[in-house]
Design a protein around this motif. Structure first.
Motif, PDB file in Angstrom:
ATOM      1  N   ILE A 195       0.840  -1.198   0.000  1.00  0.00           N
ATOM      2  CA  ILE A 195       0.000   0.000   0.000  1.00  0.00           C
ATOM      3  C   ILE A 195       0.877   1.252   0.000  1.00  0.00           C
ATOM      4  N   TYR A 196       1.952   1.187   0.777  1.00  0.00           N
ATOM      5  CA  TYR A 196       2.877   2.325   0.806  1.00  0.00           C
ATOM      6  C   TYR A 196       3.425   2.604  -0.589  1.00  0.00           C
ATOM      7  N   ARG A 197       3.865   1.541  -1.275  1.00  0.00           N
ATOM      8  CA  ARG A 197       4.455   1.735  -2.603  1.00  0.00           C
ATOM      9  C   ARG A 197       3.404   2.225  -3.605  1.00  0.00           C
ATOM     10  N   ALA A 198       2.186   1.763  -3.436  1.00  0.00           N
ATOM     11  CA  ALA A 198       1.133   2.173  -4.358  1.00  0.00           C
ATOM     12  C   ALA A 198       0.795   3.644  -4.177  1.00  0.00           C
ATOM     13  N   ILE A 199       0.750   4.097  -2.926  1.00  0.00           N
ATOM     14  CA  ILE A 199       0.364   5.481  -2.673  1.00  0.00           C
ATOM     15  C   ILE A 199       1.544   6.424  -2.931  1.00  0.00           C
ATOM     16  N   GLN A 200       2.708   6.039  -2.425  1.00  0.00           N
ATOM     17  CA  GLN A 200       3.866   6.930  -2.490  1.00  0.00           C
ATOM     18  C   GLN A 200       4.437   7.020  -3.904  1.00  0.00           C
ATOM     19  N   PHE A 201       4.507   5.885  -4.591  1.00  0.00           N
ATOM     20  CA  PHE A 201       5.168   5.890  -5.895  1.00  0.00           C
ATOM     21  C   PHE A 201       4.231   5.555  -7.047  1.00  0.00           C
ATOM     22  N   GLY A 202       3.009   5.207  -6.749  1.00  0.00           N
ATOM     23  CA  GLY A 202       2.074   4.836  -7.811  1.00  0.00           C
ATOM     24  C   GLY A 202       2.371   3.487  -8.419  1.00  0.00           C
ATOM     25  N   GLU A 203       3.115   2.660  -7.699  1.00  0.00           N
ATOM     26  CA  GLU A 203       3.439   1.337  -8.236  1.00  0.00           C
ATOM     27  C   GLU A 203       2.351   0.348  -7.826  1.00  0.00           C
ATOM     28  N   PRO A 204       1.766  -0.314  -8.804  1.00  0.00           N
ATOM     29  CA  PRO A 204       0.785  -1.342  -8.439  1.00  0.00           C
ATOM     30  C   PRO A 204       1.499  -2.570  -7.874  1.00  0.00           C
ATOM     31  N   LEU A 205       0.711  -3.532  -7.392  1.00  0.00           N
ATOM     32  CA  LEU A 205       1.282  -4.753  -6.821  1.00  0.00           C
ATOM     33  C   LEU A 205       1.741  -5.666  -7.945  1.00  0.00           C
ATOM     34  N   ILE A 206       3.050  -5.699  -8.194  1.00  0.00           N
ATOM     35  CA  ILE A 206       3.564  -6.536  -9.275  1.00  0.00           C
ATOM     36  C   ILE A 206       4.658  -7.480  -8.783  1.00  0.00           C
ATOM     37  N   SER A 207       5.038  -7.346  -7.548  1.00  0.00           N
ATOM     38  CA  SER A 207       6.043  -8.284  -7.036  1.00  0.00           C
ATOM     39  C   SER A 207       5.786  -8.501  -5.555  1.00  0.00           C
ATOM     40  N   ARG A 208       6.377  -9.554  -5.009  1.00  0.00           N
ATOM     41  CA  ARG A 208       6.235  -9.801  -3.581  1.00  0.00           C
ATOM     42  C   ARG A 208       7.474 -10.559  -3.098  1.00  0.00           C
ATOM     43  N   ILE A 209       7.578 -10.665  -1.794  1.00  0.00           N
ATOM     44  CA  ILE A 209       8.697 -11.422  -1.249  1.00  0.00           C
ATOM     45  C   ILE A 209       8.231 -12.855  -1.015  1.00  0.00           C
ATOM     46  N   THR A 210       8.967 -13.792  -1.563  1.00  0.00           N
ATOM     47  CA  THR A 210       8.602 -15.189  -1.432  1.00  0.00           C
ATOM     48  C   THR A 210       9.785 -15.959  -0.858  1.00  0.00           C
ATOM     49  N   THR A 211       9.513 -16.750   0.159  1.00  0.00           N
ATOM     50  CA  THR A 211      10.560 -17.590   0.737  1.00  0.00           C
ATOM     51  C   THR A 211      10.647 -18.876  -0.065  1.00  0.00           C
ATOM     52  N   VAL A 212      11.841 -19.245  -0.461  1.00  0.00           N
ATOM     53  CA  VAL A 212      12.038 -20.555  -1.074  1.00  0.00           C
ATOM     54  C   VAL A 212      12.917 -21.329  -0.098  1.00  0.00           C
ATOM     55  N   THR A 213      12.385 -22.394   0.451  1.00  0.00           N
ATOM     56  CA  THR A 213      13.119 -23.065   1.511  1.00  0.00           C
ATOM     57  C   THR A 213      12.822 -24.560   1.518  1.00  0.00           C
ATOM     58  N   GLY A 214      13.361 -25.235   2.505  1.00  0.00           N
ATOM     59  CA  GLY A 214      13.240 -26.690   2.572  1.00  0.00           C
ATOM     60  C   GLY A 214      14.595 -27.326   2.289  1.00  0.00           C
ATOM     61  N   ASP A 215      14.796 -28.488   2.835  1.00  0.00           N
ATOM     62  CA  ASP A 215      16.104 -29.129   2.709  1.00  0.00           C
ATOM     63  C   ASP A 215      16.425 -29.572   1.291  1.00  0.00           C
TER      64      ASP A 215
END
Lengths: 202, 785, 349
Positions: B275-295
């Motif tokens: 929401i911060y990025r959308a309001i402050q910079f006008g960037e829509p939601l196009i990326s996110r942080i994803t954990t890739v894990t497991g042994d």
């Protein structure tokens, strides 16, 4: 009089029993008038358990007549669209033994589909549909309102050009769900090998 | 220290969070292809606004929200839309759904965008709309569109705004690392949210105490803002929205209600950043942080991932050892779902891709019997009795299940985790929930079917009764007439004329407005009401009868032909006959389609949700295709129009027939039938036209009476026409055609002139049909020469 | 190779049914040790023979029911039943008595109902009650505890011999009424005098019995610590038994039912509280339900012990309350998150 009764136990008991009989008879008679129910409540209850496909596969012209027939003592296992679940529910309601379905197999829930470029607009299917779920007019293409179709397949037979298919209702993302796990306690001995193996792995 | 509450139950699974926290967030880069499902959120799927082949820029909206509870989708990078098709999406079913596929070009070219310099100048509505346009949906896992959550009603004052940084699921560290690295953005997002929600008491960020670095970073960033960071002991599932609310405020969200019912709004910290990025910079939601894990991953870590990135791409980056892994999980080990296909994309809700080894998360051992030990009830965060629900689920006791509050189960998996008998309890509950919902729907559908059936039965009975009444009335009338004829023979002629006039009037009234009748019928059907039969309905029914009679006639003829073929004991001939019949059918259908096409403009809205609505639309279109208010002239014009179009089709059919004959095609028979049929129809139409013209002159009663049985007449005519045609050569046919066309052109011209002189509406139609006739004539002449 | 398609959760806790059962078996050790210490090897013999026969019956039943034998024997539930029955039976019971007991418990009370998890009654207690009614003489012959008589305790060889019927007559020499029996028969002496008069009594209750009960109490505390069960049912049973015996202690008169301490440490109180009442299959499910379930068992134990026909009553009380468990469950559903207590109750009635 009272003396006579008092002295003869036989008469006393007779009087008492007759008196009781009269009192309860009057009570029952009053109740029958006072709490009279309209219609056939059992048939109504039965009908509410039937799937209302109106398909006639039970041999009756619709669900209501079959409900009435069950109330009059017909078998409860004549409804393929309802399947085992309906039989179980009916058995529960009527307090009778559940029987296996009186058909090769329970009907797969399906919906009629008109291959529209083959439809000649004869309206026969419209006349056959028990729930008015087919739209169209003479010489114009017909189509099935899928959400109203009960899958009774009564429209398939009358079609002169065989352009109606019964298509099983397919699972989609909205209707998909996890199936119940197969209970492992009910494993039979022939499954033992796999069960024991995976059990050992655990 | 703030007071915190405890939730019932809960479990302490091994956290396994440290593996993926060794490295900072890494940008995953741009894969060759991005797959963007249209439904990455709860609610209606978005609807695409780009076409295949379009070039899209980073941040460009490619699918718009459809309805209130929905969210748009944006292009995560620049590239070409290579397909809009069904692809496997991240869903426990492993099924496919519509996706927009973008072939990336690597340029990563932004669309023009700008943020808001000072969000405090914007109103709540404007800000919520910006968030909606940015396509932000809850990033903690559920994916509920944030704008909907933020659209709180004014009559429900919000006391507390809660940001959820709990992340109680093992393995996942996306929120943890976000707190460590981007605490300022979280706080900035929290401030915007606070501005929108205006909580009248407090703004809290809830974090489990197993993330000390994250807590420290947040506390530093939140200094002086009045936003309070609340820590509480680690326990699964503290991060459930309802559980977090209970922990932080001691309030319980009422069953079936929303947090706003108790004056709380809850958002994930990842969502706050978006929401911060959308309001402050006008960037829509196009990326996110994803954990890739497991042994099974050599380098477990967190990635800043473009939405739509295939899971395979991330796994490749992390050194995925496929052989060591037998299940791939999207989400955490408690509530995540398994993936069957590594081609599925990362979506707005994908916080983790977990690739455990067999030893790490072994396959589920066979379930043993439930011993009702109650460990599940001890673990349940909502105080259910899972062991009881398990029995009821197996016994299909839906009522008991609902009594035991099955629908309050949050499917957190704590009961299954704790179960010493390894019973997949959650799966039972999911299946039972679905069964109960299905049963409710079936029940509703059965109710509706019953109503419709009863309405239909009532209607049919009424029709029958009316028919009976009419028959009785007719008999009465006939008797009366006979009596009258006997009494006053002189007046009989006048009576007949009168009757003819009456009939013609009735006919006119009947045919006045078929569309109206169709609408009425459609509505009656939809309402499930049996309506009294109107004249229009009767017309409809008569038309149906006529159609079916015609159909029966052709069917009978076919059967006759078939029988004759069979008498010759020739299997091949029989087969040919069958195929011919089929071809004939095809020809008829084609004819029908053409006819329909010529009569009616295409249906207004074929995809309309309500079929009844569609029928109405079609009927309206049909009416528009004829004329709205049919006068005598109009009817004439319409009939003429029909005649001319039929003629046109006849010509076309004849052309085809000729062509087929030339090429000695197998379809000759079919075409011949087509020609015959069209000819018959043309004759019928002509007859109808002439009848109609005749009714305009009431004196011509004989003809009128003769046409009383149009079916019979049409059959006769059809037979005659076929016989005549059979004896004709092609050239003769064409000549005859040209002749009739010339006649008709002459007549049409007359009519047109008359219509123009009167300034009638029919002039256009006549002109149109004239043009068509002339075109046909030209074609026929060409054919002849 | 494709990936698995399974419903969440994918992680699983460390607890397993077999582990629960093993912990229960482990927890019986202090009690069994005390019993052996004070009454000789009879109890061990019981447990051993009961285990062998129970496993055999279980395997037989599984075979007849066409179930995987190894898979189900692995859950240790038959062993738990055998241990509990073996402990409950008088030491050095004849082999056939034990065999009938385990056969009844496993075949009738457990497998006929569908195996583990489906039995409405606790198999060990049902078998115990059946034996008590059918063979009252054998079932009430308890050995005298160490120190209450001159002879030697039952050694392992003797235990084996007696068990299989060789020289069983000799056993009569070392039998003695249990303290609960003595108290029940008493109708003239003050409790204090009775205590001094009878050889069976020790410091708090009967010699040996007090230590056996303390042993089972220790085992129970261990199980509580390992979170095998919750405290509700056993504690409420002990509490209600205490309250009952305190109410009717009557200052130790000749009509007294015995002191609370006596009741807590006599007969099968602790074995019942921590190993029978806590049997999850046949008890109430919710914590509130377990409080009620346990309390009523405590009350029943006291009533039957003092005013009933039988000297001990844990088995009867547990069976009676097994009947009531579904009823208790129906009325003690816990309040679910987001529901008001009133709604929940209203929804059920």
């Amino acid at each position: 009089m009272i003396e006579l009764i008092a002295q003869n136990p036989f008469i006393a008991s007779l009087v008492a029993l007759v008196g009781l009989g009269l009192v309860f008879g009057a009570l029952l008679g009053f109740a029958a008038v006072k709490f009279k129910t309209e219609g056939d409540p059992i048939a109504d209850q039965i009908e509410s358990l039937l799937p209302q496909t109106q398909c006639g596969q039970c041999g009756y012209p619709g669900c209501r007549p079959y409900a009435a027939a069950i109330a009059d003592g017909d078998d409860i296992n004549k409804c393929p669209p309802g399947g085992e679940a309906t039989i179980a529910a009916l058995a529960d309601l009527l307090g009778v033994e559940a029987k296996p379905l009186d058909a090769a197999e329970a009907a797969v829930p399906s919906v009629a589909f008109i291959r529209e470029d083959e439809c000649i607009g004869c309206t026969k299917c419209i006349q056959a549909c028990p729930v008015d779920a087919i739209l169209g007019s003479a010489k114009h293409m017909h189509t099935v309102i899928a959400s109203e179709c009960t899958g009774c397949d009564l429209c398939v037979e009358p079609c002169p050009v065989d352009c109606i298919d019964m298509r099983p209702i397919e699972t989609n993302l909205q209707t998909w769900h996890w199936d119940k796990p197969k209970p492992v306690e009910d494993l039979i001995a022939s499954d033992r090998g796999t069960a024991a193996k995976s059990g050992a792995a655990a | 220290m703030r007071k915190i509450w405890d939730i019932h139950g809960g479990i302490h699974p091994a956290e396994n969070k440290s593996q993926s926290l060794h490295k900072p967030i890494e940008n995953a880069g741009i894969p060759k292809q991005l797959i963007l499902p249209l439904a990455q959120h709860i609610g209606a799927p978005a609807s695409p606004i780009v076409n295949v082949g379009d070039r899209v820029l980073k941040g460009q909206m490619i699918a718009e929200a459809k309805g209130f509870v929905s969210a748009p989708v944006h292009a995560p990078t620049s590239g070409i839309v290579s397909a809009i098709e069904s692809r496997v999406i991240p869903h426990p079913s492993g099924m496919s759904a519509s996706c927009i596929v973008i072939d990336t070009d690597g340029a990563d070219e932004w669309i023009a965008h700008r943020g808001t310099d000072d969000y405090t100048t914007l109103s709540k509505l404007e800000l919520v709309d910006l968030i909606r346009q940015a396509g932000i949906a809850g990033m903690g896992g559920a994916g509920f569109p944030s704008a909907v959550k933020l659209s709180t009603r004014d009559d429900k004052p919000i006391e507390t705004l809660i940001l959820n940084g709990t992340e109680c699921e093992p393995y996942i560290t996306a929120d943890d690392i976000l707190m460590r690295e981007r605490a300022e953005e979280i706080i900035a997002g929290a401030k915007i949210l606070r501005h929108i929600i205006k909580p009248n008491k407090e703004t809290l960020i809830g974090v489990e105490d197993n993330k000390p670095e994250g807590i420290a970073a947040l506390e530093k960033a939140a200094e002086g803002t009045g936003i309070e960071i609340v820590t509480f002991p680690t326990k699964y599932p503290s991060g459930g929205e309802k559980q977090l609310i209970q922990i932080l405020t001691g309030k319980e969200v009422p069953t079936g209600g929303l947090p706003s019912d108790v004056g709380i709004v809850c958002q994930n910290i990842g969502t706050a950043t978006a929401i911060y990025r959308a309001i402050q910079f006008g960037e829509p939601l196009i990326s996110r942080i994803t954990t890739v894990t497991g042994d099974a991953c050599e380098q477990p870590q967190n990635y800043e991932t473009l939405l739509g990135t295939p899971v395979q791409y991330l796994l490749d980056k992390s050194g995925f050892k496929k052989d060591a892994c037998i299940r791939l999980i999207m989400g955490g080990p408690m509530m995540g779902y398994t993936l069957q296909d590594t081609a599925v994309p990362i979506v707005k809700t994908s916080n983790c891709v977990l690739a455990p080894t067999v030893a790490e998360l072994p396959p589920p051992p066979p379930a043993q019997a439930c011993i009702r030990c109650g460990m599940c009830a001890e673990a349940c965060p909502v105080s259910l009795l899972p062991q009881q629900m398990y029995w009821f689920s197996r016994a299909q006791e839906h009522e008991k299940l609902e009594d035991h509050k099955l629908f309050d189960c949050i499917e957190c998996g704590a009961c299954s985790f704790a179960c010493p008998s390894n019973i997949p309890l959650v799966q039972y509950y999911r299946a039972s929930k679905a069964e109960i919902r299905q049963a409710q729907q079936d029940k509703m559908k059965a109710e509706r079917s019953k109503e419709r059936f009863e309405a239909r039965t009532a209607r049919l009975e009424q029709e029958e009764a009316e028919k009976e009444a009419k028959r009785a009335a007719r008999m009465e009338a006939a008797k009366a007439k006979a009596a009258a004829a006997a009494n006053a023979p002189d007046s009989s002629k006048a009576d007949i004329i009168q009757a003819a006039i009456e009939r013609s009037k009735a006919k006119k009234a009947e045919s006045a407005d078929p569309a109206q009748a169709a609408i009425a019928r459609a509505q009656a059907k939809r309402d499930g009401n049996a309506e009294e039969e109107s004249p229009q309905e009767k017309t409809e029914r008569l038309q149906k009868l006529f159609a079916s009679a015609e159909k029966r006639l052709t069917a009978a003829k076919e059967k006759l032909a078939l029988a004759q073929e069979q008498q010759s004991d020739n299997a091949d001939a029989f087969a040919t006959a069958v195929s011919k019949t089929e071809e004939k059918l095809a020809a008829i259908q084609q004819e029908l389609t053409e006819h329909r096409a010529s009569l009616t403009p295409p249906p207004a809205d074929a995809t309309s949700a309500d079929p009844a609505q569609a029928a109405i639309a079609r009927a309206l279109a049909k009416r528009a295709g004829t004329t709205a208010d049919e006068s005598k002239e109009d009817k004439t014009a319409r009939l003429k129009n029909t005649v001319s179009t039929t003629e046109k089709r006849l010509a076309a059919a004849q052309e085809k027939l000729a062509l087929a004959q030339e090429q000695n095609d197998a379809n000759v028979a079919a075409f011949a039938t087509g020609v015959e049929k069209t000819q018959a129809k043309l004759d019928t139409a002509k007859k109808e036209l002439s009848d109609h013209l005749a009714t305009l002159a009431p004196s011509d009663t004989a003809k009128q009476i003769a046409s009383d049985d149009p079916v019979q007449a049409a059959i006769e005519r059809a037979k005659a026409a076929r016989e005549a045609q059979a004896s004709m050569s092609d050239a003769d046919k064409v000549k005859q055609n040209i002749e009739s066309l010339e006649n008709r052109i002459a007549r049409t011209k007359e009519k047109l002139d008359a219509a123009r002189a009167e300034g009638s509406d029919t002039a256009d139609i006549l002109a149109d049909s004239l043009a068509k006739l002339e075109a046909k004539l030209a074609a026929a002449q060409q054919q002849l020469s | 190779m494709g990936f698995l398609k399974v419903s969440s959760p994918h992680a699983h806790g460390p607890m397993s049914t077999a582990r629960v059962m093993r912990l229960v078996l482990l927890a019986t050790i202090p009690g069994v040790f005390s019993l052996t210490f004070f009454f000789g090897f009879g109890t061990l013999m019981n447990v051993l023979w009961a285990s062998i026969t129970a496993l055999a019956f279980e395997a037989l039943a599984l075979k007849l029911r066409k179930r995987p034998i190894g898979f189900y024997l692995n859950d240790y539930s038959a062993l738990v039943t055998a241990f509990l029955l073996g402990i409950a039976l008088p030491p050095a019971s004849p082999f056939w008595l034990i065999m009938i007991g385990t056969g009844f418990a496993i075949l009738i009370c457990k497998q006929l109902y569908g195996g583990m998890g489906y039995n409405p009654f606790n198999p060990a207690m049902a078998a115990y009650v059946m034996l008590l009614i059918s063979f009252p003489v054998q079932m009430t012959t308890w050995l005298a505890p160490k120190g209450s008589f001159a002879g030697d305790l039952l050694g392992p060889i003797d235990a084996l011999r007696y068990c299989f019927g060789f020289g069983r007559e000799a056993i009569d020499a070392i039998t003695m009424a249990t303290p609960l029996d003595v108290l029940k028969q008493n109708n003239s002496l003050l409790v204090k005098d009775l205590w001094e008069e009878s050889a069976q009594f020790g410091q708090f209750a009967g010699i040996g019995w007090e230590w056996a009960n303390i042993g089972f109490l220790l085992g129970g505390i261990y199980l509580l610590y390992r979170r095998v069960f919750t405290w509700h049912a056993p504690i409420s049973m002990l509490a209600s038994l205490t309250v009952m015996s305190a109410l009717f202690y009557d200052g130790g008169s000749s009509a007294s039912g015995g002191s609370p301490l006596f009741h807590l440490l006599s007969g099968a109180t602790m074995l019942g509280a921590f190993f029978i009442v806590t049997d999850p299959v046949t008890s109430a499910v919710s914590n509130r339900g377990r409080l009620i379930y346990g309390a009523l068992i405590g009350v029943l134990v006291y009533i039957i012990r003092v005013w009933g026909n039988y000297p001990d009553a844990v088995a009867f009380s547990v069976l009676l309350m097994n009947f009531a468990a579904p009823f208790i469950d129906h009325y003690t559903q816990p309040r679910t998150y987001g529901h008001k207590l009133k709604d929940q109750q209203g929804g059920k009635s």
